[in-house]
Design a protein around this motif. Structure first.
Motif, PDB file in Angstrom:
ATOM      1  N   ALA C 157       0.837  -1.203   0.000  1.00  0.00           N
ATOM      2  CA  ALA C 157       0.000   0.000   0.000  1.00  0.00           C
ATOM      3  C   ALA C 157       0.871   1.251   0.000  1.00  0.00           C
ATOM      4  O   ALA C 157       0.575   2.233  -0.696  1.00  0.00           O
ATOM      5  CB  ALA C 157      -0.934  -0.010   1.207  1.00  0.00           C
ATOM      6  N   ILE C 158       1.956   1.211   0.768  1.00  0.00           N
ATOM      7  CA  ILE C 158       2.865   2.367   0.798  1.00  0.00           C
ATOM      8  C   ILE C 158       3.506   2.555  -0.575  1.00  0.00           C
ATOM      9  O   ILE C 158       3.582   3.670  -1.094  1.00  0.00           O
ATOM     10  CB  ILE C 158       3.940   2.188   1.895  1.00  0.00           C
ATOM     11  N   ALA C 159       3.929   1.449  -1.199  1.00  0.00           N
ATOM     12  CA  ALA C 159       4.517   1.539  -2.541  1.00  0.00           C
ATOM     13  C   ALA C 159       3.520   2.165  -3.516  1.00  0.00           C
ATOM     14  O   ALA C 159       3.883   2.976  -4.373  1.00  0.00           O
ATOM     15  CB  ALA C 159       4.941   0.159  -3.028  1.00  0.00           C
ATOM     16  N   GLY C 160       2.240   1.797  -3.367  1.00  0.00           N
ATOM     17  CA  GLY C 160       1.206   2.350  -4.236  1.00  0.00           C
ATOM     18  C   GLY C 160       1.123   3.858  -4.126  1.00  0.00           C
ATOM     19  O   GLY C 160       0.849   4.555  -5.110  1.00  0.00           O
ATOM     20  N   VAL C 161       1.373   4.363  -2.944  1.00  0.00           N
ATOM     21  CA  VAL C 161       1.360   5.810  -2.745  1.00  0.00           C
ATOM     22  C   VAL C 161       2.663   6.422  -3.259  1.00  0.00           C
ATOM     23  O   VAL C 161       2.654   7.455  -3.933  1.00  0.00           O
ATOM     24  CB  VAL C 161       1.133   6.129  -1.252  1.00  0.00           C
ATOM     25  N   VAL C 162       3.781   5.757  -2.963  1.00  0.00           N
ATOM     26  CA  VAL C 162       5.089   6.271  -3.388  1.00  0.00           C
ATOM     27  C   VAL C 162       5.146   6.408  -4.911  1.00  0.00           C
ATOM     28  O   VAL C 162       5.732   7.350  -5.445  1.00  0.00           O
ATOM     29  CB  VAL C 162       6.223   5.343  -2.885  1.00  0.00           C
ATOM     30  N   ALA C 163       4.488   5.467  -5.618  1.00  0.00           N
ATOM     31  CA  ALA C 163       4.520   5.492  -7.084  1.00  0.00           C
ATOM     32  C   ALA C 163       3.863   6.746  -7.652  1.00  0.00           C
ATOM     33  O   ALA C 163       4.061   7.088  -8.812  1.00  0.00           O
ATOM     34  CB  ALA C 163       3.829   4.249  -7.639  1.00  0.00           C
ATOM     35  N   MET C 164       3.085   7.434  -6.838  1.00  0.00           N
ATOM     36  CA  MET C 164       2.468   8.679  -7.298  1.00  0.00           C
ATOM     37  C   MET C 164       3.411   9.865  -7.096  1.00  0.00           C
ATOM     38  O   MET C 164       3.053  11.002  -7.363  1.00  0.00           O
ATOM     39  CB  MET C 164       1.149   8.919  -6.569  1.00  0.00           C
ATOM     40  N   ARG C 165       4.611   9.582  -6.587  1.00  0.00           N
ATOM     41  CA  ARG C 165       5.615  10.604  -6.301  1.00  0.00           C
ATOM     42  C   ARG C 165       5.074  11.762  -5.472  1.00  0.00           C
ATOM     43  O   ARG C 165       5.144  12.916  -5.883  1.00  0.00           O
ATOM     44  CB  ARG C 165       6.176  11.155  -7.617  1.00  0.00           C
ATOM     45  N   PRO C 166       4.525  11.439  -4.310  1.00  0.00           N
ATOM     46  CA  PRO C 166       3.978  12.513  -3.481  1.00  0.00           C
ATOM     47  C   PRO C 166       5.093  13.235  -2.730  1.00  0.00           C
ATOM     48  O   PRO C 166       6.195  12.677  -2.568  1.00  0.00           O
ATOM     49  CB  PRO C 166       3.093  11.754  -2.500  1.00  0.00           C
ATOM     50  N   LYS C 167       4.817  14.453  -2.298  1.00  0.00           N
ATOM     51  CA  LYS C 167       5.807  15.156  -1.481  1.00  0.00           C
ATOM     52  C   LYS C 167       5.635  14.763  -0.032  1.00  0.00           C
ATOM     53  O   LYS C 167       6.525  14.934   0.784  1.00  0.00           O
ATOM     54  CB  LYS C 167       5.604  16.657  -1.630  1.00  0.00           C
ATOM     55  N   CYS C 168       4.436  14.282   0.260  1.00  0.00           N
ATOM     56  CA  CYS C 168       4.108  14.028   1.650  1.00  0.00           C
ATOM     57  C   CYS C 168       3.237  12.771   1.722  1.00  0.00           C
ATOM     58  O   CYS C 168       2.397  12.549   0.859  1.00  0.00           O
ATOM     59  CB  CYS C 168       3.353  15.249   2.157  1.00  0.00           C
TER      60      CYS C 168
END
Lengths: 272, 283, 289
Positions: C157-168
């Motif tokens: 799930a964290i990788a799924g968010v990281v793949a969106m290249r978020p700043k936060c």
């Protein structure tokens, strides 16, 4: 018992069948099912058996796995067999009270059973070698023309893929709630039909509540990850036909033609 | 009213690709009135084991005796056993289904075939035991907080008047306040009703505070079975299987290594602080 | 300017009756100011119902404030035209690992966010690979999520968010449903991301041991921020933390008990090592007298 349902379960393996475009596999399943019902001679069944055996071999999925899917339809199969056995008119072989078993009855019953078994195994081959996402992608693309007449094709595909993802989770949950209620003395087995249905309430209510909670959570998680429908969406694994897919289509066509011939003029003549 | 387990084995999905030997030759005596902690990481077999205690799962081989009667023998009343050995599953609030709290708690005793009066008096007693305020009795269980829901679910089991209460991670997903409330309530219950309590948990800190005996499960086997302070002496072995002794055990060992003459078997904050103070006063 | 800036944020949950009229309102977040600098690791503590999760959902515009404003990376969350940009800059990880994984294969799930953003195919694959490697789940890329452990699912799930290249990244009690091993896995992953990729992290939790490495700890109670500071500062107030019914590391508790018994130890001890060090110093000082 709930674990036995293999339909919709993906079996990871590295085979040509796994790599084929889902549209080819969809078409293949269709062709196979049509061939089962269109060609009814004994020779045609030999042909279908050979085809199915070859496909299973290529898929690298253990046969045991495919057969597991049959458990869930045993009841349906028995029913069909019994109906066909007793309700077909023709030359009587023997009688059981007022019921007559006929030659034709035995024949239809046997072929009907074979057809059902092949149908289930045939579709299992597709679901076992295709990830649910691929499958829905395939359907989405195959149904795309319907989008023009305002059928929400993307939404339907997305719903299917989510349903497929949550089926195993909800099955496991059913098992858990069932046990929890049994620990409170619930009885899911005895009683008549109405009593049995009533006894299901302690299982169904928590299950619905859980499904809604999950749906709610999932909707939020999808929104948080920027989901806003099919518009402007790119595909990570877009469907592109490759060489092997074209060959597969050709083979399917060949199968159809051969089956047609075999059915028409007998097995060996058909092959020659 | 005791449970005895002899040479119990359990194999999942025998003969399939998923075959798993979940329990291996378990031998345990669970006498009356004990407060037992059962510890092991996910997949160690602890959840599987407790489902054998009330016959929800049947061992592949071996036997479980309840009051010296083999529960696998023909004619044994499984339904009665389930009311004697109350099993509270993980996230038990997920089993709530009735329109109000009180009716939900009545479900268990009603299934036992008790009269309406008896059923209701047991439900009242159970809700009192878990410390839920009376103003919530006629409220829908779904309007309660997480901790309250869980207490209702535990009351649902208590209303069956079990002699053994087994709780599978009763504090999972709760905040520290909810966790302490539930554990304190369970401890009080053990005191008041003198029933056997088996507390399944991941947390050594939680267990150390309450129980008199710890059973450590690993790979489907009983690895340790002893008083907490004795079990925690094996903290290195515990670590090797992904568990740990309470933080204070490490503190005491650390001090000992530096020449402090403090006992290494303190398991709670109070014991540790007391031992350090005593040492400082003496030296 | 900080990456998250909230001013006087208040949020009311409304309870509707059957006709859709507001029956009652309850204030979940009450006049909260929040500033998070880019690259920070901020932990928000509080028991259930303290408003911490409600506040978290404001950061990526799942909830909009009843009063006050929230700015994420300079964008007002009330501005509907910026909605998808905000959701891209502030990713969110939720509590239940099962209910936030959409894909039926690990890599497909990680690609879901980039797909929604309209990232070209080649780049999606590149991002999926990078993100899965960043959380240490690359070798599981073709597995079904159902076969993973809780901790592994959360890392996906964290990788799924990281793949969106978020700043936060906002993590809303990501470890509440995990066992101790899973909890450690997830926290280690989050710390790595913060340290190596300089992603700003906002971790919402009620486990103390997860916040001792944070740059800043915020304690919430009844919708308000009641304490904030470095972990050491916050954990110096053991009495207060106990009043908010929060846990304190055992080493801190032992130190607190010793202090009460008149043993002079420094405030804000967080670990066994620190406590042993402080006790040794105390013993030496006494022997020298």
């Amino acid at each position: 018992m709930l674990r036995d349902i293999t339909l919709g379960q993906y079996y990871p393996a590295n085979s040509v069948l796994h790599k084929l475009d889902p549209r080819v596999k969809l078409a293949g399943t269709m062709v196979f099912i049509v061939s089962l019902f269109a060609f009814r001679s004994a020779e045609a069944y030999i042909g279908a058996t050979l085809f199915l055996a070859a496909v299973i071999r290529i898929s690298k999925v253990p046969l045991k796995f495919m057969l597991k899917g049959l458990k869930s339809i045993i009841f349906l199969m028995m029913l069909t067999v019994v109906f066909n056995l007793f309700l077909t008119r023709g030359t009587v072989v023997f009688r059981l009270g007022f019921l007559a078993v006929t030659e034709e009855g035995i024949e239809t019953a046997v072929f009907m059973a074979i057809r059902l078994v092949y149908l289930i195994i045939g579709s299992s081959v597709m679901t076992l070698t295709t990830t649910p996402n691929d499958l829905t992608d395939g359907l989405e693309k195959a149904m795309r023309p319907l989008g023009k007449v305002r059928v929400p094709v993307h939404e339907i595909a997305m719903m299917m893929s989510i349903a497929l993802r949550f089926i195993p989770i909800l099955l496991e949950e059913t098992d858990k709630i069932m046990k929890a209620q049994m620990a409170r003395g619930a009885d899911f087995e005895s009683g008549g039909l109405i009593q049995k249905a009533k006894n299901m309430i302690p299982l169904l209510v928590p299950l619905f509540i859980s499904a809604f909670r999950r749906a709610n959570d999932l909707a939020m998680a999808m929104e948080a990850r920027g989901y806003h429908g099919g518009e402007g969406r790119t595909k990570m694994k877009p469907l592109v036909y490759r060489g092997r897919d074209k060959i597969a289509y050709l083979l399917l066509l060949l199968y159809l033609v051969l089956m047609f011939l075999v059915n028409r003029i007998g097995f060996f003549a058909g092959l020659i | 009213m005791a449970i005895r387990i002899e040479h119990l084995n359990y194999i999942y999905g025998a003969g399939t690709a998923f075959e798993k030997h979940a329990l291996r030759d378990i031998n345990l005596d669970l006498p009356d009135g004990q407060f037992i902690g059962m510890i092991g990481h996910t997949g160690s077999g602890k959840s599987t084991l407790i489902q054998h205690l009330n016959g929800l799962l049947k061992g592949t081989s071996g036997a479980v005796y309840y009051n010296d009667k083999n529960i696998y023998e023909e004619g044994f009343e499984m339904k009665r056993l389930r009311s004697r050995v109350g099993l509270v599953f993980q996230y038990p609030e997920h089993q709530l289904f009735e329109a109000d709290v009180f009716t939900d708690v009545c479900f268990g005793p009603k299934n036992l075939g008790l009269s309406k009066e008896e059923t209701e008096s047991r439900a009242y007693e159970a809700l009192r035991l878990v410390g839920l305020k009376e103003k919530y009795y006629k409220v829908s269980p779904f309007e309660l907080s997480g901790g309250q829901k869980r207490r209702v679910a535990i009351a649902g089991i208590l209303a069956m008047n079990p002699e053994v209460l087994v709780l599978d991670e009763p504090t999972a997903g709760l905040d520290p306040k909810g966790r302490d409330d539930i554990l304190d309530q369970v401890a009080k219950l053990h005191e008041e009703k003198k029933i056997t309590v088996i507390l399944v948990s991941h947390s050594m800190e939680d267990v150390a505070r309450y129980v008199e005996r710890i059973i450590v499960m690993n790979k489907g086997q009983v690895m340790f079975d002893d008083a907490p302070r004795k079990v925690f002496q094996h903290y290195k072995e515990l670590e090797a299987i992904g568990l740990a002794a309470p933080q204070v055990t490490y503190l005491m060992h650390g001090l000992q290594e530096r020449g402090w003459k403090v006992p290494a078997d303190a398991t709670t904050v109070e014991e540790a602080a007391g031992a350090i103070i005593e040492y400082l006063q003496k030296s | 300017m900080g990456i998250i800036k909230a001013r006087h944020v208040a949020f009311d949950y409304l309870r509707m009756d059957e006709e859709g009229q507001v029956e009652s309102r309850s204030r979940a977040v009450d006049d909260v100011d929040l500033d998070v600098e880019a690259g920070d690791f901020v932990a928000i503590l509080g028991h259930n119902g303290s408003g911490k999760s409600t506040l978290a959902k404001h950061i990526n515009a799942i909830l909009l404030p009843t009063e006050g404003t929230v700015f994420v990376d300079g964008k007002d969350t009330q501005d509907e035209s910026k909605l998808w940009e905000i959701r891209q800059s502030a990713g969110m990880v939720f509590q239940n690992p099962d209910n936030q994984i959409i894909g039926t294969i690990v890599d497909e799930d990680v690609g879901f966010g980039p797909e929604n953003m309209g990232v070209p195919q080649d780049e999606i694959w590149q991002r999926v690979e990078e993100s899965l490697k960043a959380v240490g789940m690359w070798e599981y890329r073709s597995h079904s999520p159902n076969k993973l452990s809780g901790g592994q699912k959360q890392r996906v799930a964290i990788a799924g968010v990281v793949a969106m290249r978020p700043k936060c990244i906002v993590l809303d009690e990501p470890t509440a449903m995990l066992d101790p091993n899973g909890r450690q896995e997830v926290i280690r992953t989050v710390r790595e991301l913060n340290r190596r990729e300089h992603v700003t992290v906002l971790l919402i939790t009620h486990y103390m041991e997860e916040v001792i490495h944070a740059d800043k700890v915020i304690v919430m109670d009844q919708g308000k921020i009641v304490m904030q500071g470095t972990p050491r500062e916050v954990f110096s107030h053991v009495g207060e933390l106990k009043r908010f019914r929060l846990d304190v590391p055992q080493a801190t508790l032992v130190a607190y008990e010793l202090q009460k018994a008149g043993i002079a130890l420094p405030d804000g001890i967080l670990s066994n090592e620190e406590l042993i060090g402080a006790l040794e110093a105390y013993r030496k000082k006494r022997q020298n007298k």
